[in-house]
Design an enzyme around this catalytic site. Structure first.
Site, PDB file in Angstrom:
ATOM      1  N   GLU A  26      40.226 -21.679 -15.995  1.00  0.00           N
ATOM      2  CA  GLU A  26      39.313 -22.705 -16.455  1.00  0.00           C
ATOM      3  C   GLU A  26      37.924 -22.712 -15.821  1.00  0.00           C
ATOM      4  O   GLU A  26      36.969 -22.849 -16.736  1.00  0.00           O
ATOM      5  CB  GLU A  26      39.687 -24.166 -16.106  1.00  0.00           C
ATOM      6  CG  GLU A  26      40.994 -24.824 -16.967  1.00  0.00           C
ATOM      7  CD  GLU A  26      42.205 -24.350 -16.331  1.00  0.00           C
ATOM      8  OE1 GLU A  26      42.311 -23.731 -15.197  1.00  0.00           O
ATOM      9  OE2 GLU A  26      43.288 -25.124 -16.906  1.00  0.00           O
ATOM     10  N   LYS A  71      45.379 -39.060 -24.005  1.00  0.00           N
ATOM     11  CA  LYS A  71      46.260 -38.066 -25.152  1.00  0.00           C
ATOM     12  C   LYS A  71      46.698 -39.263 -26.146  1.00  0.00           C
ATOM     13  O   LYS A  71      46.624 -38.815 -27.329  1.00  0.00           O
ATOM     14  CB  LYS A  71      47.411 -38.011 -24.257  1.00  0.00           C
ATOM     15  CG  LYS A  71      48.471 -36.914 -25.075  1.00  0.00           C
ATOM     16  CD  LYS A  71      49.527 -36.297 -24.039  1.00  0.00           C
ATOM     17  CE  LYS A  71      50.307 -35.157 -24.494  1.00  0.00           C
ATOM     18  NZ  LYS A  71      51.331 -34.742 -23.857  1.00  0.00           N
ATOM     19  N   PHE A  95      51.538 -37.607 -13.849  1.00  0.00           N
ATOM     20  CA  PHE A  95      51.432 -36.253 -13.623  1.00  0.00           C
ATOM     21  C   PHE A  95      50.313 -35.682 -14.238  1.00  0.00           C
ATOM     22  O   PHE A  95      49.882 -36.132 -15.291  1.00  0.00           O
ATOM     23  CB  PHE A  95      52.684 -35.688 -14.444  1.00  0.00           C
ATOM     24  CG  PHE A  95      52.718 -34.211 -14.314  1.00  0.00           C
ATOM     25  CD1 PHE A  95      52.959 -33.520 -13.052  1.00  0.00           C
ATOM     26  CD2 PHE A  95      52.399 -33.488 -15.421  1.00  0.00           C
ATOM     27  CE1 PHE A  95      52.778 -32.212 -13.228  1.00  0.00           C
ATOM     28  CE2 PHE A  95      52.661 -31.794 -15.650  1.00  0.00           C
ATOM     29  CZ  PHE A  95      52.691 -31.303 -14.213  1.00  0.00           C
ATOM     30  N   GLN A  96      49.515 -35.021 -13.512  1.00  0.00           N
ATOM     31  CA  GLN A  96      48.224 -34.347 -13.874  1.00  0.00           C
ATOM     32  C   GLN A  96      47.119 -35.122 -14.206  1.00  0.00           C
ATOM     33  O   GLN A  96      46.510 -34.924 -15.028  1.00  0.00           O
ATOM     34  CB  GLN A  96      48.363 -33.251 -14.943  1.00  0.00           C
ATOM     35  CG  GLN A  96      49.371 -31.918 -14.436  1.00  0.00           C
ATOM     36  CD  GLN A  96      49.283 -30.899 -15.449  1.00  0.00           C
ATOM     37  OE1 GLN A  96      49.179 -30.956 -16.723  1.00  0.00           O
ATOM     38  NE2 GLN A  96      49.435 -29.654 -14.976  1.00  0.00           N
ATOM     39  N   MET A 147      25.360  -9.413   1.143  1.00  0.00           N
ATOM     40  CA  MET A 147      24.042 -10.439   1.659  1.00  0.00           C
ATOM     41  C   MET A 147      24.570 -11.222   2.927  1.00  0.00           C
ATOM     42  O   MET A 147      23.494 -11.288   3.829  1.00  0.00           O
ATOM     43  CB  MET A 147      23.698 -11.598   0.339  1.00  0.00           C
ATOM     44  CG  MET A 147      22.704 -12.099   0.644  1.00  0.00           C
ATOM     45  SD  MET A 147      21.215 -11.239   0.850  1.00  0.00           S
ATOM     46  CE  MET A 147      20.414 -10.921  -0.817  1.00  0.00           C
TER      47      MET A 147
END
Lengths: 176, 582
Positions: free
Chosen positions: B72, B184, B134-135, B497
């Site tokens: 993502e 949802k 969940f999630q 760097m």
């Protein structure tokens, strides 16, 4: 130099707006010492009154970043002399102490008042500035202070007329 | 009996879907709303809580191109690259929980670099919010400080309005990322859909009104100035103010220097363009900031990498700050005259009031500084004759061979500074890099997005070996979606760097900066992307030619000098006039 400032923020009515405002203080490590919020005379517009210890320079920047939030109308920093303000405290005292004649005088002298009395305790209300309210605790302690609770600051800005006209115009335009 | 009812029901449903206010699901409303906003490309990754939206997307594949990324974070950077190259709003999809938290880096990056982006996340059903389902994660709380705005939608009928506001906020004023979190149940629920674009929000004024008196005051300062100096920020590109800016510079003969994100607003070969500001910017712009008497900063925010030590910064100058975001005015450098306005509007007004002028001696100072830098640093970097390959010569060749017309996408570190210093940009919006956040791993996915946003342009990602390994899984996306980006890895087997700082400021104690790297060409091969590794000077030119001649993606690994340093350099927090050439 660090001193106490009052910050006022006018917001839309939106879940999480308190969080959005406070994280901007958090980022700069500024501790909020009191926060009061309620709906203004314009329905749907809320006013936050926040007291902080900080510097003017820092707060001017904080206020700029608060104003940047989408649901904020305006935010201002006020010096002590720019606002008229008041705080409210409640003191719960054992009813037994009423037997002493002194507490009545104390309540009168400090322009406090009794809100309720039960068999066990009674509740005194007093308004004033923070120092007056905490000083009053000390005076009540000999009588058996059971609990103390104080509000945040409620403030009116001395020069706020123009902004309130703006808010009213806003209300008129959203009603139109 | 039940069976018989199914068909007529469906027909009735179909009728409702075609009516002026069709009855559709929240998920379909998401897709239709995006189409109404002109979205044709989405970068995303499906998962449990966003499945209804992906299901709705299935019916709109002819109108919306969904690019399945490999992580993502890649979706956000791709959306950023898309937005920065095309000027449109980038769109990313992710599911709840880990999908949403993986957006965080990209959101923060887009917020710092004022990139218009709308992220849509799925969320558990409203009834489960706050229950540690969940999630489930509080993505609104997490992204509050790193989005311009975010909102959770729990009712389907609120979806079109939320998306309309999201796009309006993302693209107006100082652009930024917006996140819309949709539960949802709202994705499944049906309602009468209607889309009304958002054009105003009563508590939000994205474009401030130009105050003519500020323009007049600024013009007066410029007309009096002996040593005026224009700083070109990202705001110039965001407001499309390039022509107005150049017109101002030409009329009053004012030298122009660019911030990292302002690069490409002014063609590098413009006679009044004097280079890049900042820690690894050019010598002249840094040294002479302390000499200028009027500093005109346009659409920039005086980042600490630009100012170095703030009290000594431009301390002989009166500062004119043209900026759309009021919170940036007086944040770091106090402005003598602040023009709180859109850059293009302000510059167009300013051009009219500024008198034609010349500043020959002042411009000669820049030319002298430029020559000093060229003789001491640039010549040996750009045209080395012996020793290992230098990053700068590789960038020079890419710049020459693409005629400065490619979209250059860079990551973070030495390669970024070298590429930004030496690529000779010709056209606006062709520099895409992670400026404010300095997000390693930005460029590979950002390059994909840039190519999708401007398919007609050559897109070249210049990446360090460390950065590449942060998001290299996006090679899978590049292969699957046939995205023709050219990838150049400048490999010095170091986190260059950090190593440079260790060398200069930490007694060469190279703590955890040396990298044992894989075979990058083999990795590309695993993703069916052709590539080549170059180690010798005589092979580099032909290899770049081959890369540019390849139809589709290509990976070129160039092994460069291991302990090369980027100079000039302003040590962190030091005055910009203390810039070191070696």
């Amino acid at each position: 130099m660090q001193k106490e400032y009052t910050v006022t923020v006018y917001t839309e009515d939106r879940i999480g707006i308190t969080n959005r405002i406070t994280i901007i203080f958090t980022r700069r490590g500024i501790n909020i010492t009191s926060l009061t919020t309620a709906e203004t005379e314009i329905p749907g517009v809320y006013k936050f009154i926040i007291t902080v210890m900080s510097t003017r320079e820092k707060l001017d920047k904080v206020v700029g970043q608060i104003e940047k939030l989408i649901e904020i109308h305006r935010a201002f920093v006020h010096e002590e002399d720019e606002v008229v303000y008041q705080e409210l405290a409640l003191y719960k005292i054992s009813t037994k102490s009423l037997e002493s004649g002194d507490i009545e005088r104390l309540i009168r002298d400090h322009q406090a008042r009794i809100l309720t009395i039960t068999a066990d305790y009674f509740v005194i209300e007093k308004t004033g500035h923070q120092q007056e309210l905490t000083d009053f605790i000390k005076k009540l302690e000999p009588y058996g202070l059971i609990e103390y609770s104080k509000s945040g600051r409620v403030a009116i800005v001395k020069w706020s007329r123009r902004f309130h006209e703006h808010l009213k115009e806003l209300q008129a335009s959203s009603e139109a | 009996m039940q069976q018989k009812d199914v068909l007529p029901m469906k027909a009735e449903k179909a009728d409702k879907r075609l009516s002026a206010k069709p009855v559709i699901t929240g998920s379909e409303a998401v897709i239709r709303s995006l189409i109404a906003e002109g979205v044709d490309t989405i970068f995303g990754y499906p998962g449990g809580a966003i499945m209804p939206i992906y299901d709705a997307l299935y019916d709109f594949q002819d109108q919306v191109h969904h690019i399945l990324v490999r992580h993502e974070q890649g979706a956000t950077h791709a959306a950023q690259g898309y937005a920065r190259s095309s000027g449109k709003v980038g769109v990313a999809f992710a599911t709840s929980g880990p999908g949403a938290t993986n957006l965080v880096t990209g959101l923060a990056d887009a917020y710092m670099d004022s990139t218009p982006m709308v992220c849509i996340t799925g969320q558990v059903a409203a009834s489960l919010l706050g229950t540690d389902a969940f999630q489930e994660t509080d993505v609104i709380g997490i992204t509050m400080p790193i989005t311009k705005w975010n909102i959770q939608v729990t009712r389907q009928e609120d979806i079109p309005g939320a998306i309309a506001k999201a796009f309006y906020i993302a693209r107006s004023g100082r652009p930024g990322p917006v996140l819309v979190d949709i539960t949802k149940n709202a994705q499944f629920g049906e309602f009468e859909y209607e889309y009304v674009p958002c054009t105003t929000i009563r508590s939000y004024q994205p474009v401030p009104e130009l105050k003519q008196e500020a323009v007049t005051a600024a013009a007066a300062l410029i007309n009096e100035a002996k040593k005026p100096f224009l700083l070109v920020g990202h705001g110039v590109l965001l407001s499309g103010a390039e022509k107005a800016l150049i017109a101002l510079a030409e009329k009053a003969q004012i030298p122009m220097a660019s911030t990292l994100l302002g690069l490409s607003a002014v063609p590098v070969d413009h006679p009044l363009y004097v280079g890049m500001l900042g820690m690894h910017g050019n010598y002249g712009p840094n040294m002479l900031t302390g000499e200028c008497d009027v500093l005109i900063a346009v659409g920039m925010r005086f980042d600490d990498r630009v100012t170095g030590d703030v009290p000594s910064y431009a301390n002989k100058a009166k500062v004119i700050h043209i900026e759309i975001d009021a919170a940036e005015i007086n944040k770091i450098i106090p402005a003598e005259v602040a023009i709180h306005a859109d850059a293009k509007t302000a510059l167009e007004a300013l051009v009219d009031e500024v008198k034609p002028s010349t500043h020959e001696e002042w411009l000669a100072e820049f030319r002298a500084a430029d020559k000093k830098e060229y003789d001491k640093v640039q010549h040996r970097e750009l045209y080395p004759e012996a020793g290992e390959l230098k990053m700068a010569e590789v960038v020079r060749l890419i710049s020459e061979k693409t005629k400065g017309e490619a979209v250059l996408v860079t990551d973070v570190g030495q390669h970024q500074m070298v590429a930004s210093r030496y690529y000779r940009f010709k056209n606006p919006n062709t520099n895409i890099t992670s400026g404010g956040m300095g997000t390693m791993g930005f460029s590979l996915p950002a390059a994909m997005g840039a190519k999708m946003g401007t398919p007609e342009k050559e897109v070249v990602a210049v990446i360090g070996d460390g950065c590449f390994q942060m998001t290299l899984q996006e090679l899978g996306t590049i292969y699957q979606s046939k995205i023709g980006v050219k990838i150049v890895i400048l490999n010095n087997n170091f986190l260059g760097m950090v190593r440079q700082w260790q060398q200069l400021f930490f007694d060469k104690r190279y703590s955890s900066t040396e990298m044992v790297n894989p075979d990058f060409v083999q990795i590309a091969k695993g993703f069916f992307i052709p590539g080549k590794k170059v180690t010798a000077r005589e092979d580099i030119s032909a290899a770049i030619d081959e890369m540019l001649a390849t139809d589709g993606a290509y990976l070129l690994e160039v092994v460069v000098e291991k302990e090369d340093n980027v100079f000039p350099m302003v040590p962190a927090g030091a005055p910009v006039s203390s810039i070191r050439l070696e």
